[in-house]
Design a protein around this motif. Structure first.
Motif, PDB file in Angstrom:
ATOM      1  N   GLU A 108       0.879  -1.353   0.048  1.00 27.92           N
ATOM      2  CA  GLU A 108      -0.112  -0.126   0.075  1.00 27.92           C
ATOM      3  C   GLU A 108       0.832   1.130   0.121  1.00 27.92           C
ATOM      4  OE1 GLU A 108      -3.123   1.888   2.959  1.00 27.92           O
ATOM      5  OE2 GLU A 108      -3.723  -0.233   2.242  1.00 27.92           O
ATOM      6  N   ALA A 109       1.809   1.258   0.755  1.00 30.71           N
ATOM      7  CA  ALA A 109       2.810   2.527   0.760  1.00 30.71           C
ATOM      8  C   ALA A 109       3.940   2.346  -0.032  1.00 30.71           C
ATOM      9  CB  ALA A 109       3.353   2.451   2.234  1.00 30.71           C
ATOM     10  N   GLN A 110       3.997   1.093  -0.815  1.00 31.84           N
ATOM     11  CA  GLN A 110       5.226   0.854  -1.901  1.00 31.84           C
ATOM     12  C   GLN A 110       6.353   1.315  -1.146  1.00 31.84           C
ATOM     13  OE1 GLN A 110       4.762  -0.169  -5.323  1.00 31.84           O
ATOM     14  NE2 GLN A 110       3.085  -0.916  -4.151  1.00 31.84           N
ATOM     15  N   ARG A 111       6.824   0.610  -0.068  1.00 30.66           N
ATOM     16  CA  ARG A 111       8.168   0.486   0.483  1.00 30.66           C
ATOM     17  C   ARG A 111       8.390  -0.569   1.269  1.00 30.66           C
ATOM     18  NH1 ARG A 111       7.946   2.996   5.928  1.00 30.66           N
ATOM     19  NH2 ARG A 111       5.688   3.445   6.164  1.00 30.66           N
ATOM     20  N   PRO A 112       9.537  -0.870   1.667  1.00 28.99           N
ATOM     21  CA  PRO A 112       9.941  -1.989   2.503  1.00 28.99           C
ATOM     22  C   PRO A 112       9.364  -1.683   4.037  1.00 28.99           C
ATOM     23  CG  PRO A 112      11.746  -1.394   1.334  1.00 28.99           C
ATOM     24  CD  PRO A 112      10.832  -0.452   1.192  1.00 28.99           C
ATOM     25  N   ARG A 113       9.285  -2.716   4.891  1.00 25.16           N
ATOM     26  CA  ARG A 113       8.589  -2.434   6.124  1.00 25.16           C
ATOM     27  C   ARG A 113       9.333  -3.485   7.059  1.00 25.16           C
ATOM     28  NH1 ARG A 113       6.177  -6.790   7.576  1.00 25.16           N
ATOM     29  NH2 ARG A 113       5.195  -8.108   6.050  1.00 25.16           N
ATOM     30  N   ARG A 114       9.507  -3.189   8.436  1.00 28.11           N
ATOM     31  CA  ARG A 114      10.287  -3.918   9.468  1.00 28.11           C
ATOM     32  C   ARG A 114       9.299  -5.426   9.618  1.00 28.11           C
ATOM     33  NH1 ARG A 114      14.247  -1.144  11.569  1.00 28.11           N
ATOM     34  NH2 ARG A 114      14.412  -2.046  13.473  1.00 28.11           N
ATOM     35  N   ILE A 115      10.173  -6.373  10.167  1.00 26.92           N
ATOM     36  CA  ILE A 115       9.486  -7.493  10.377  1.00 26.92           C
ATOM     37  C   ILE A 115       8.737  -7.415  11.622  1.00 26.92           C
ATOM     38  CG2 ILE A 115      10.117  -9.981  11.036  1.00 26.92           C
ATOM     39  CD1 ILE A 115      12.588  -9.984   9.045  1.00 26.92           C
TER      40      ILE A 115
END
Length: 149
Positions: A108-115
């Motif tokens: 949705e944000a088009q970016r990597p995220r943290r686990i």
């Protein structure tokens, strides 16, 4: 602990020589990864992307009607990525060793995220820093070389 996926071999997987085509092994790894990550009880529902693959071909796999085993385990967990290792094998020999770096991704944000903490807990169950198996040790003892692509 390691995850086991019994991968069916398909007629279309083989090359002109009756061996499983080297490119097909990437699809086998994908099938094992999906079987591992997207189960009803544990799921990376927020999404992830592959950042890197590394594959070592050890010997040719001749097409047959019985499945080949793929063992999968986690070797590294970082804040925003993790690494899976694989062995495509039969009980007495290894055909491929590989690894994949996976990055959790917020589509949705088009970016990597943290686990997330839940994802980390799940991954920790399958963390295994040991590489290889008894079959690998025996093969390397006898000086087996990687199969040329």
């Amino acid at each position: 602990m390691r995850h086991l996926y019994r991968c069916p071999l398909r007629w279309a997987d083989m090359d002109a020589y009756g061996h499983v085509n080297n490119v097909v092994f990437l699809r086998y790894l994908e099938e094992a990864r999906i079987d591992f990550l997207f189960r009803p009880d544990k799921d990376f529902q927020q999404g992830s992307v592959v950042a890197r693959h590394e594959i070592d071909y050890k010997r040719q796999l001749v097409h047959r009607h019985t499945p080949v085993d793929i063992e999968l385990w986690v070797t590294e967990i970082r804040a925003a990525s993790f690494t899976l290792a694989y062995e495509v094998k039969d009980p007495d020999q290894v055909y491929v060793r590989a690894s994949t770096v996976i990055v959790p991704f917020d589509f949705e944000a088009q970016r990597p995220r943290r686990i997330t903490s839940e994802e980390r807990e799940f991954l920790e169950e399958y963390r295994d820093d040991r590489s290889g198996s008894a079959a690998d040790a025996a093969a390397e003892k006898h000086g087996d070389e990687a199969v040329a692509a």
